[in-house]
Design a protein around this motif. Sequence first.
Motif, PDB file in Angstrom:
ATOM      1  N   LEU A   1       0.820  -1.216   0.000  1.00 34.55           N
ATOM      2  CA  LEU A   1       0.000   0.000   0.000  1.00 34.55           C
ATOM      3  C   LEU A   1       0.850   1.261   0.000  1.00 34.55           C
ATOM      4  CD1 LEU A   1      -2.964  -0.928   2.368  1.00 34.55           C
ATOM      5  CD2 LEU A   1      -2.757  -1.167  -0.102  1.00 34.55           C
TER       6      LEU A   1
ATOM      7  N   VAL B   1     -14.412  -0.192  -0.276  1.00 34.63           N
ATOM      8  CA  VAL B   1     -13.599  -0.186  -1.487  1.00 34.63           C
ATOM      9  C   VAL B   1     -12.858  -1.505  -1.648  1.00 34.63           C
ATOM     10  CG1 VAL B   1     -13.268   2.291  -1.547  1.00 34.63           C
ATOM     11  CG2 VAL B   1     -11.694   0.890  -0.245  1.00 34.63           C
ATOM     12  N   ALA B   2     -13.058  -2.401  -0.688  1.00 33.61           N
ATOM     13  CA  ALA B   2     -12.226  -3.601  -0.628  1.00 33.61           C
ATOM     14  C   ALA B   2     -12.419  -4.523  -1.818  1.00 33.61           C
ATOM     15  CB  ALA B   2     -12.541  -4.368   0.651  1.00 33.61           C
TER      16      ALA B   2
ATOM     17  N   ARG C   1      -8.404   3.766  -1.426  1.00 33.50           N
ATOM     18  CA  ARG C   1      -8.777   3.309  -0.085  1.00 33.50           C
ATOM     19  C   ARG C   1      -9.052   4.473   0.860  1.00 33.50           C
ATOM     20  NH1 ARG C   1      -6.854  -2.285   1.146  1.00 33.50           N
ATOM     21  NH2 ARG C   1      -6.159  -3.171  -0.810  1.00 33.50           N
TER      22      ARG C   1
ATOM     23  N   LEU D   1      -8.781   0.858   5.916  1.00 33.65           N
ATOM     24  CA  LEU D   1      -8.320   0.894   4.525  1.00 33.65           C
ATOM     25  C   LEU D   1      -9.062  -0.110   3.645  1.00 33.65           C
ATOM     26  CD1 LEU D   1      -4.491   1.494   4.957  1.00 33.65           C
ATOM     27  CD2 LEU D   1      -6.305   3.142   4.503  1.00 33.65           C
ATOM     28  N   PHE D   2     -10.062  -0.764   4.215  1.00 33.86           N
ATOM     29  CA  PHE D   2     -10.952  -1.607   3.413  1.00 33.86           C
ATOM     30  C   PHE D   2     -12.277  -0.908   3.148  1.00 33.86           C
ATOM     31  CE2 PHE D   2      -8.129  -4.787   5.256  1.00 33.86           C
ATOM     32  CZ  PHE D   2      -7.846  -5.579   4.157  1.00 33.86           C
ATOM     33  N   CYS D   3     -12.667   0.011   4.036  1.00 34.28           N
ATOM     34  CA  CYS D   3     -13.991   0.621   3.872  1.00 34.28           C
ATOM     35  C   CYS D   3     -13.924   2.104   3.549  1.00 34.28           C
ATOM     36  CB  CYS D   3     -14.835   0.409   5.122  1.00 34.28           C
ATOM     37  SG  CYS D   3     -14.539   1.627   6.390  1.00 34.28           S
ATOM     38  N   ALA D   4     -12.761   2.728   3.752  1.00 33.14           N
ATOM     39  CA  ALA D   4     -12.587   4.156   3.441  1.00 33.14           C
ATOM     40  C   ALA D   4     -13.557   5.043   4.224  1.00 33.14           C
ATOM     41  CB  ALA D   4     -12.725   4.405   1.940  1.00 33.14           C
TER      42      ALA D   4
END
Lengths: 35, 457
Positions: free
Chosen positions: A11, A28-29, B345, B412-415
Amino acid sequence: MEIKTLKTRDLKLSMENGGCGECQTSCVANQPCEQ
Amino acid sequence: MIHTFTVRGYSIALDVFSGSVHVVDRVALEAIRLYESKTREETASSLISLFPDEPDLTEENINSLLDTLGELKSAGKLYSSDDYLRSTDLCRKDSAVIKALCLHVAHACNLTCSYCFAGQGKYKGQTELMSAETGCKALDFLVERSGKRRHLEVDFFGGEPLLNWEVVKEIVRYGRELEKKHNKLFRFTLTTNGVALDEEIMAFCNREMHNMVLSLDGRKEIHDHYRVDHKGRGSYDIIVPKFQEFVRSRKDSGYYIRGTYTKNNLDFLEDIRHMADLGFTQLSMEPVVTAPDDPEALTEKDLSILFNQYEELALLMLKRKREGRGFDFYHFNIDLENGPCIKKRLSGCGSGTEYLAVTPNGDLYPCHQFVGDEGFKMGSLDEGIVNLGLQDEFAKNTLFSHQECRDCWAQLFCAGGCAANAFHATGSISGVYKLGCELFKKRIECALMLQAALTEA
């Protein structure tokens, strides 16, 4: 005693090699990169 | 930040800011938890007392394990810092570029589902269909504001978009002309309840629609409880054969069977199993979005049942994959090697900036879930974005604007999550819809567990 590291996108590195904006609007995953 | 967890026998350590995923055994999991706060000697002592029956727990092996953790830390794959996120240009989304539109081609519906967030398709207003002129104007608007973006997305939505089918076709044809002129690629998608599907529509969609979202809630008694026509008749028997034919004709790709679960079917795994048994392989099942006082609303008391359902779903997917009849579940689709970059993200879905909804008369809203709320009207196709304050509010609505997310491992998966869900739950687009967060985190844990299981073979 086992550690298996999966292959993942770096990242921090994606600060430099990402950000093109071509990926699909998530709604966003679960979105793959489309660069 | 490290998140360590165990799901159905799979122990995983997620290094939040590097994105690294480590599949570990119980000793290594505990060592990772202790490593940063204890000395080597203290860690070794703790491990020996925690696992007295572990035969491999020798001094040599413990040292080797701790050396490995040190190497992973040096490589930036464990205990990584979030310092690199402090770049100022990541704190605000670009509001100059638009790349996706949700076209509300029909504020009308041939079903009257009680849980519909769109108020049976009319969004608190009157029945209304978009004209071809407005639809084509929307595509012009999108192309003009798309900058260097090549991929542009247009979702036909409603209500039920098939109630305005001739206009849908005309808009698509116009889009294909624009592609050639402007070197763009339109991705058209369509969300439908399936009632009006016929062979002609299927053939056109197979040629032109990148993805189809097909609404089915699962078992007949569940589906027909909510998804009824204006005479109260269930739609399951009408749509299932059509969806099966449609999916066959699409060669089982480019679609999602998308259901909604409510308080009425906390055992939603049975609905997903039913979808898979009907032959569908691309599945999505979403928690209902409704007012907290709605009897169908999910509550925190339901979470333990729902968590178990997601874990059982992951096991079912593994079992069926090994049997050669696997299926995909949208929220468990994670591409660890080729997933979204950090900018994506942090910025999320892009609602109110790069993604807008267009009503039948050409008004602009931040996304489909804000349509019908006049306070969120951003402008129109004729006048452009005029509510610049609102646009700015959405541009600033990144992960960084969610104070409550600072210490969350899933950030960092759902923002920061869905702005509409946050607004409806808290009154602020940068608020936190806590129930949604808990479900989201469980889905990510299960998705990572699946990744771990699939790398075993």
